[in-house]
Design an enzyme around this catalytic site. Structure first.
Site, short mmCIF file in Angstrom:
data_model
loop_
_atom_site.label_atom_id
_atom_site.label_comp_id
_atom_site.label_asym_id
_atom_site.label_seq_id
_atom_site.Cartn_x
_atom_site.Cartn_y
_atom_site.Cartn_z
N SER A 143 0.84 -1.20 0.00
CA SER A 143 0.00 0.00 0.00
C SER A 143 0.87 1.25 0.00
O SER A 143 1.66 1.46 0.93
CB SER A 143 -0.92 0.02 1.22
N HIS A 192 -1.09 -1.33 -4.25
CA HIS A 192 -2.39 -1.01 -3.65
C HIS A 192 -2.49 0.50 -3.47
O HIS A 192 -1.64 1.12 -2.82
CB HIS A 192 -2.56 -1.73 -2.32
N ASP A 198 -4.80 3.51 -2.17
CA ASP A 198 -5.94 3.86 -1.32
C ASP A 198 -6.41 5.28 -1.61
O ASP A 198 -5.67 6.24 -1.39
CB ASP A 198 -5.56 3.76 0.16
N MET A 232 -9.14 8.11 -0.56
CA MET A 232 -10.05 8.45 0.54
C MET A 232 -10.59 9.86 0.36
O MET A 232 -9.85 10.77 -0.01
CB MET A 232 -9.32 8.31 1.87
N HIS A 258 -8.26 1.11 -4.53
CA HIS A 258 -9.26 0.88 -3.48
C HIS A 258 -9.96 2.21 -3.18
O HIS A 258 -9.38 3.11 -2.57
CB HIS A 258 -8.53 0.33 -2.24
N MET A 311 -12.21 4.29 -1.22
CA MET A 311 -12.92 4.51 0.05
C MET A 311 -13.63 5.85 -0.06
O MET A 311 -13.32 6.81 0.65
CB MET A 311 -11.95 4.46 1.22
N MET A 342 -11.76 -5.98 4.97
CA MET A 342 -10.96 -5.02 5.74
C MET A 342 -10.67 -5.61 7.12
O MET A 342 -11.60 -6.03 7.82
CB MET A 342 -11.69 -3.69 5.89
N ASP A 349 -6.87 -6.44 4.00
CA ASP A 349 -6.20 -5.14 4.06
C ASP A 349 -6.28 -4.59 5.47
O ASP A 349 -7.36 -4.32 5.99
CB ASP A 349 -6.89 -4.19 3.07
#
Length: 216
Positions: free
Chosen positions: A7, A32, A34, A36, A65, A67, A136, A174
């Site tokens: 990540s 990965h 992320d 957000m 990913h 979020m 998660m 994750d």
């Protein structure tokens, strides 16, 4: 096949492209990413421009990913930025079926994630249609949290469903994964391992190689 997905949330953003290259050259198959939004989760990370910029640094699979609330609004933008897999949260979508269809229509793999407090029943209706399920193992939005072992029951249930239906699909986990808890995570049935601080704290290349060794 077991896959490591470092990540980049735990990487040094001053040299992000180099940090991605380091783990990819050491053998990490996925990166990965992320994203957000400060709404679905408390933190804000980065968006399309950053992904598009670092996409040039590697040919590794970009496991993006999201979020974010109602990610269906941005699927095409993330694909155009370089995503190979797009994961959305069952908790963040009004119409998860439509979102999955939109991801697949863009020609990339679709994945669905569930938070630690979300019952596994919430993801079961989508397992046939998605390429990967993400469980998660921390509360999303912050790096460096402690692993929540109870979520492994969800991994076991999902893996059992796939085995019973002769489906060889990926289950990603994750949050809080390290060298110590990796064996139980793999034993439960997860095969795509997201690790942030455990990879990027110290020697990222050496840590990547150690993860891959243990995963073999």
């Amino acid at each position: 096949m077991n896959i490591l997905a470092p990540s980049i949330l735990s990487a040094d953003f001053n040299v992000l492209g180099e940090q991605i290259q380091t783990v990819a050259k050491a053998g990490a198959q996925y990166i990965h990413v992320d994203v957000m939004d400060g709404i679905f989760v408390p933190s804000i990370s980065y968006g399309m421009p950053v992904i598009k910029s670092v996409r040039k640094s590697t040919d590794a699979v970009f496991d993006v990913h999201l979020m974010i609330t109602e990610p269906v609004r941005y699927i095409r933008d993330f694909v155009d930025s370089g995503a190979d897999i797009i994961t959305v949260h069952v908790e963040a979508c009004k119409d998860i079926d439509e979102t999955i269809r939109d991801i697949k229509a863009c020609g990339v793999k679709a994945a669905v994630a569930i938070n630690p407090e979300t019952p596994v029943d919430k993801i079961m209706p989508y397992l046939d249609d998605i390429d990967m399920a993400l469980v998660m193992s921390v509360h999303p939005g912050f790096g460096g949290q402690k692993f929540i072992p109870d979520v492994l029951d969800k991994v076991r249930i999902i893996r059992s469903y796939y085995r019973d239906n002769n489906m060889d699909k990926d289950i990603e986990i994750d949050g809080g994964i390290n060298f110590d808890n990796l064996p139980e995570v793999l034993e439960a049935g997860a095969n795509v391992i997201v690790a942030g601080s455990s990879v990027y704290r110290g020697d990222a290349a050496a840590n990547t190689k150690k993860f891959l060794e243990l995963m073999r």
